[in-house]
Design an enzyme around this catalytic site. Sequence first.
Site, PDB file in Angstrom:
ATOM      1  N   LYS A 185      16.398  15.664  47.641  1.00 20.02           N
ATOM      2  CA  LYS A 185      14.978  16.034  47.312  1.00 20.02           C
ATOM      3  C   LYS A 185      14.333  15.273  48.711  1.00 20.02           C
ATOM      4  CE  LYS A 185      11.688  15.644  45.656  1.00 20.02           C
ATOM      5  NZ  LYS A 185      10.781  16.880  46.797  1.00 20.02           N
ATOM      6  N   VAL A 242       2.895   6.600  43.160  1.00 14.81           N
ATOM      7  CA  VAL A 242       3.769   7.647  42.498  1.00 14.81           C
ATOM      8  C   VAL A 242       5.089   6.654  42.284  1.00 14.81           C
ATOM      9  CG1 VAL A 242       5.625   9.177  43.375  1.00 14.81           C
ATOM     10  CG2 VAL A 242       3.335   9.912  43.996  1.00 14.81           C
ATOM     11  N   GLU A 260      10.436   1.489  48.309  1.00 10.72           N
ATOM     12  CA  GLU A 260       9.314   1.994  49.898  1.00 10.72           C
ATOM     13  C   GLU A 260       8.365   2.420  50.025  1.00 10.72           C
ATOM     14  OE1 GLU A 260       9.449  -0.409  52.242  1.00 10.72           O
ATOM     15  OE2 GLU A 260      10.866  -0.277  51.713  1.00 10.72           O
ATOM     16  N   CYS A 294       4.427   3.910  57.149  1.00 12.49           N
ATOM     17  CA  CYS A 294       3.751   2.912  56.382  1.00 12.49           C
ATOM     18  C   CYS A 294       3.709   1.992  57.356  1.00 12.49           C
ATOM     19  CB  CYS A 294       5.399   2.862  55.508  1.00 12.49           C
ATOM     20  SG  CYS A 294       6.194   4.497  54.983  1.00 12.49           S
ATOM     21  N   GLU A 395      -4.749   2.784  51.475  1.00 10.94           N
ATOM     22  CA  GLU A 395      -4.094   3.219  52.810  1.00 10.94           C
ATOM     23  C   GLU A 395      -4.629   4.614  53.029  1.00 10.94           C
ATOM     24  OE1 GLU A 395       0.191   3.724  51.546  1.00 10.94           O
ATOM     25  OE2 GLU A 395       0.912   3.154  53.579  1.00 10.94           O
TER      26      GLU A 395
HETATM   27  C1  UN1 Z   1       7.718   4.453  57.770  1.00 14.59           C
HETATM   28  O1  UN1 Z   1       6.831   5.085  58.411  1.00 14.59           O
HETATM   29  O2  UN1 Z   1       7.969   4.506  56.618  1.00 14.59           O
HETATM   30  O3  UN1 Z   1       9.273   0.767  62.742  1.00 14.59           O
HETATM   31  C2  UN1 Z   1       9.331   4.182  58.471  1.00 14.59           C
HETATM   32  C3  UN1 Z   1       8.778   2.051  62.318  1.00 14.59           C
HETATM   33  C4  UN1 Z   1      10.064   3.405  61.968  1.00 14.59           C
HETATM   34  C5  UN1 Z   1       9.812   2.960  60.323  1.00 14.59           C
HETATM   35  C6  UN1 Z   1       9.088   3.412  60.222  1.00 14.59           C
HETATM   36  N1  UN1 Z   1      11.038   2.821  62.816  1.00 14.59           N
HETATM   37  O4  UN1 Z   1       7.731   2.580  62.592  1.00 14.59           O
END
Ligand code: UN1
Length: 514
Positions: A185, A242, A260, A294, A395
């Site tokens: 999804k 979430v 994650e 992230c 964040e």
């Molecule tokens: C993400 O932002 O969830 O290290 C992944 C990095 C990428 C992956 C980011 N290879 O910024």
Amino acid sequence: MTDLPLGPSAEAPTHLHLVGGDWVPSGSGRAFESRNPADRRDLVGLFQAGDAADAARAIAAAGEALPAWQATPAPRRGEILYRFGALLAERKEEVARAMTREMGKVLPEARGDVQEGIDIAFLMAGEGRRMFGDTVPSELPDKWAMSVRVPIGVAGIVTPWNFPVAIPCWKMMPALVTGNTVVFKPATDTPYCATLLVRIMEEAGFPPGTVNLVTGSGAEVGDAIVGSADVDVVSFTGSTAVGKRIAEAAGRRLKRLSLELGGKNAIVVLGDADLELAVDGILWSAFGTTGQRCTAASRVIVERSVHDGLVGMLVERARSMRLGSGLDPTTDVGPLINETALEKVASYVEIGRSEGAEVACGGTPVRDGDLAHGSFFAPTILTGVRPMHRVAQEEIFGPVLSVIEVEDYEEAVAAVNGTRYGLSSSIFTRDVNRAFRAMRDFRTGIVYVNAGTIGAETHLPFGGVKETGNGHREAGHAALDTYTEWKAVYVDFSGRLQRAQIDNQPDGADPGQR
Ligand code: UN1
């Protein structure tokens, strides 16, 4: 996502779900649009607004496909992953362009995102011939002891929009090579990338039912996947809020779950750093992907002696960054994913101001000329931020960088570690001793020395500590742990009953018989 009645559209193609090898409409009779965030007049396509019944059908199809897929030798499964990796490499440019159009990241970064998918496909294809377990001596004579990985079952893969190819591949490749089947999804902002990806997987030869695609909202499709008794493992990338909800639902069923989640990643710049290099690393990490990673750097923690110089260099460079469509080669920074994201970013700039930060550059949406139809926000640097300010704790997921001035290394470490997150961190220094201390002291799943906080490679474990996740890692061989159970196997070829922990002891007799 606005639901529309489902019907043929003159404007854009309508895409379907993939369930058990067939492309089918949702039972809901509804659709939703995907639009280009750089120019919302551009309709990418219409997608099925799936519901719980669609999810249930996909889960059932994945369950039916499971026995044959598990019985397929892992090296054979790996060969299909190789074919997928090769096809994705052939179609890299097409997929990257589709990604820039649907998600907004600049084309070189979209190519990088697809490349990450190719890399993990090849890495995991090789796992088809590795998937190491242990073969160890038994404590008893004439006895064999080993451990093997076995698939868990049906994997629910729930992915975000910021890496529309890489993250689904990070999850699906290890799930599939280890013998699980998948219900995928994708985020509602990037259903086209997901559809393309799944079409390429189909072409690569994944048998019907091993990969199923259901588009739609988290509330309808995502919750149905997480709550299903027939989904054995769930992998989710997204917000911590979430993630916690998913953890509760999955916990009630004792379901395997890999999360994650958020980050509040910091770059430390010490007084002895190569400032030019630090500025390159900071800008790339803070404003690359418009800050929507992230791993993005949202804090710079800088020693007082170089604070003013660093800020001056950062502001000058940030001001000259060009906003625009990611398909335009002169663009440095693409749009935010949607207007909700833009409002969130704008509100954080206000929060920063109200806490006493100064907006050194940016701070506003940009709607001039060609940008009028997209969600653009100027690269923003806030100075005078303290470690406990909200802009240094929460964040933001946008192009907002907070600069925190500190006295020394110790104060920098306290600031790096003083958040609820722990994904990525970095230090710029020429002092090898302090670089090694940082590698030890920074409480994050990833640490960089003399590089920014983004750019993880697929053969190392990816993930974070504290509220960034729940202890699992993606990528690398660590990813196999999410999608497999360990089975310990003992074979006794002595021809007699041998009692472990008893018959091999000097006083081998059963205490009850003494
Ligand atoms: C993400 O932002 O969830 O290290 C992944 C990095 C990428 C992956 C980011 N290879 O910024």
